[in-house]
Design an enzyme around this catalytic site. Structure first.
Site, PDB file in Angstrom:
ATOM      1  N   SER A  13       0.828  -1.210   0.000  1.00  0.00           N
ATOM      2  CA  SER A  13       0.000   0.000   0.000  1.00  0.00           C
ATOM      3  C   SER A  13       0.864   1.263   0.000  1.00  0.00           C
ATOM      4  O   SER A  13       0.468   2.287  -0.560  1.00  0.00           O
ATOM      5  CB  SER A  13      -0.976   0.003   1.173  1.00  0.00           C
ATOM      6  OG  SER A  13      -0.314   0.222   2.389  1.00  0.00           O
ATOM      7  N   LYS A  93      13.074  -7.371   5.277  1.00  0.00           N
ATOM      8  CA  LYS A  93      14.427  -7.939   5.374  1.00  0.00           C
ATOM      9  C   LYS A  93      15.403  -6.811   5.653  1.00  0.00           C
ATOM     10  O   LYS A  93      15.101  -5.648   5.382  1.00  0.00           O
ATOM     11  CB  LYS A  93      14.818  -8.611   4.045  1.00  0.00           C
ATOM     12  CG  LYS A  93      13.909  -9.750   3.654  1.00  0.00           C
ATOM     13  CD  LYS A  93      14.225 -10.977   4.479  1.00  0.00           C
ATOM     14  CE  LYS A  93      13.313 -12.137   4.132  1.00  0.00           C
ATOM     15  NZ  LYS A  93      13.478 -13.265   5.030  1.00  0.00           N
ATOM     16  N   ASN A 109      13.669   4.521   4.878  1.00  0.00           N
ATOM     17  CA  ASN A 109      12.784   3.438   5.324  1.00  0.00           C
ATOM     18  C   ASN A 109      11.572   4.042   6.027  1.00  0.00           C
ATOM     19  O   ASN A 109      11.693   5.074   6.695  1.00  0.00           O
ATOM     20  CB  ASN A 109      13.554   2.560   6.318  1.00  0.00           C
ATOM     21  CG  ASN A 109      12.702   1.440   6.904  1.00  0.00           C
ATOM     22  OD1 ASN A 109      12.048   0.694   6.183  1.00  0.00           O
ATOM     23  ND2 ASN A 109      12.696   1.335   8.225  1.00  0.00           N
ATOM     24  N   HIS A 111       8.845   3.216   8.990  1.00  0.00           N
ATOM     25  CA  HIS A 111       8.664   2.330  10.138  1.00  0.00           C
ATOM     26  C   HIS A 111       7.342   2.694  10.825  1.00  0.00           C
ATOM     27  O   HIS A 111       7.056   3.878  11.032  1.00  0.00           O
ATOM     28  CB  HIS A 111       9.835   2.515  11.109  1.00  0.00           C
ATOM     29  CG  HIS A 111       9.771   1.566  12.265  1.00  0.00           C
ATOM     30  ND1 HIS A 111      10.127   0.243  12.152  1.00  0.00           N
ATOM     31  CD2 HIS A 111       9.349   1.741  13.545  1.00  0.00           C
ATOM     32  CE1 HIS A 111       9.949  -0.354  13.319  1.00  0.00           C
ATOM     33  NE2 HIS A 111       9.471   0.528  14.181  1.00  0.00           N
ATOM     34  N   ASP A 152      16.537   0.326  11.889  1.00  0.00           N
ATOM     35  CA  ASP A 152      15.718   1.468  12.319  1.00  0.00           C
ATOM     36  C   ASP A 152      16.535   2.596  12.947  1.00  0.00           C
ATOM     37  O   ASP A 152      16.030   3.340  13.781  1.00  0.00           O
ATOM     38  CB  ASP A 152      14.612   1.006  13.283  1.00  0.00           C
ATOM     39  CG  ASP A 152      13.726  -0.045  12.643  1.00  0.00           C
ATOM     40  OD1 ASP A 152      13.466   0.068  11.425  1.00  0.00           O
ATOM     41  OD2 ASP A 152      13.305  -0.975  13.344  1.00  0.00           O
ATOM     42  N   GLU A 181       1.106   6.751   7.112  1.00  0.00           N
ATOM     43  CA  GLU A 181       2.296   6.467   6.298  1.00  0.00           C
ATOM     44  C   GLU A 181       2.103   6.941   4.854  1.00  0.00           C
ATOM     45  O   GLU A 181       3.025   7.505   4.256  1.00  0.00           O
ATOM     46  CB  GLU A 181       2.581   4.956   6.303  1.00  0.00           C
ATOM     47  CG  GLU A 181       3.004   4.438   7.650  1.00  0.00           C
ATOM     48  CD  GLU A 181       3.342   2.950   7.626  1.00  0.00           C
ATOM     49  OE1 GLU A 181       4.312   2.579   8.272  1.00  0.00           O
ATOM     50  OE2 GLU A 181       2.637   2.177   6.952  1.00  0.00           O
TER      51      GLU A 181
HETATM   52  C1  GAR Z   1       4.042  -0.654   6.817  1.00  0.00           C
HETATM   53  O1  GAR Z   1       3.261  -0.363   7.939  1.00  0.00           O
HETATM   54  C2  GAR Z   1       5.505  -0.402   7.105  1.00  0.00           C
HETATM   55  O2  GAR Z   1       5.733   0.661   7.992  1.00  0.00           O
HETATM   56  C3  GAR Z   1       5.907  -1.699   7.760  1.00  0.00           C
HETATM   57  O3  GAR Z   1       5.244  -2.671   7.001  1.00  0.00           O
HETATM   58  C4  GAR Z   1       4.002  -2.146   6.521  1.00  0.00           C
HETATM   59  C5  GAR Z   1       3.906  -2.447   5.050  1.00  0.00           C
HETATM   60  O4  GAR Z   1       2.656  -2.085   4.545  1.00  0.00           O
HETATM   61  N1  GAR Z   1       7.326  -1.851   7.725  1.00  0.00           N
HETATM   62  C6  GAR Z   1       7.995  -2.476   8.672  1.00  0.00           C
HETATM   63  O5  GAR Z   1       7.475  -2.972   9.645  1.00  0.00           O
HETATM   64  C7  GAR Z   1       9.506  -2.558   8.440  1.00  0.00           C
HETATM   65  N2  GAR Z   1      10.195  -2.478   9.681  1.00  0.00           N
HETATM   66  P1  GAR Z   1       2.384  -2.037   2.987  1.00  0.00           P
HETATM   67  O6  GAR Z   1       2.947  -3.336   2.380  1.00  0.00           O
HETATM   68  O7  GAR Z   1       0.899  -1.981   2.869  1.00  0.00           O
HETATM   69  O8  GAR Z   1       3.063  -0.834   2.421  1.00  0.00           O
END
Ligand code: GAR
Length: 200
Positions: A13, A93, A109, A111, A152, A181
């Protein structure tokens, strides 16, 4: 025009939010040149293919778990596609150190919490939201930051808060933070794009 590579593992997303922002012109000076996923079935790969964005499934497992072959392949693909900027948008990853080093200052990134709280090894996806809920905190949010070696860590570019409600589950909190986000990630990319352009 800078060339952007997005790394994503799951639903995608945030990738979609970047794509839409470029399409409607709110994010400019950058093109979505490549999507890389460690998961061949990810929503991110499906979205990229449906929207004619070059996409690659690259996972260390495809290289018999050989870290050096995998990182060399990543570097080769990024160089071939003349990538200027890397965005980890839900990439579960750790990006190899040599890639971070090669693109120093050009890897960011997103988070799903307010770093430096609730970050580090093992803190990804729903684990983050479960930890926030268990802590009893009433405010969480999202952070976009530069990637520098450790999980992070790295300078924060944008952070925005979200409330945590008493009846939140990890899923409901994730959903709320995900919407935040989608708002801050394109803005953070614009800040980095503008700063790269100013300094080159
Ligand atoms: C997001 O919330 C992102 O912040 C998190 O994974 C989700 C991916 O959502 N990332 C982490 O946890 C990495 N440390 P998406 O696939 O719908 O964009």
């Amino acid at each position: 025009m800078l060339r952007l590579a997005v790394f994503a593992s799951g639903r995608g997303s945030n990738l979609k939010a970047i794509y839409e922002s470029i399409k409607n012109g709110t994010l400019h000076g950058v093109e979505l040149a490549l999507v890389i996923s460690n998961n061949s079935n990810s929503g991110a790969i499906v979205f990229a293919q449906a929207n004619h964005i070059p996409a690659r499934h690259l996972s260390q497992l495809k290289y018999a778990n050989d870290a050096v072959s995998f990182q060399n392949e990543l570097l080769k693909v990024l160089a071939e596609e003349q990538i200027d900027l890397v965005v980890l948008a839900g990439y579960m990853k750790k990006l190899p150190d040599v890639v971070v080093g090669t693109y120093r200052g050009r890897v960011i990134n997103i988070h799903p919490a307010l770093l430096p709280a609730f970050g580090g090894a093992g803190m990804f996806g729903l684990h983050v939201h479960n930890a926030v809920i268990e802590s009893g905190k009433k405010i969480s949010g999202a952070t976009v930051h530069f990637v520098e070696g450790e999980y992070d860590s790295g300078k924060i570019i944008i952070q925005e808060t979200c409330p945590v409600f008493n009846d939140d589950t990890a899923e409901s909190l994730a959903e709320r933070i995900n919407r935040t986000e989608h708002n801050i990630l394109p803005k953070a990319i614009q800040i980095v794009v503008d700063s790269i352009e100013e300094n080159t």
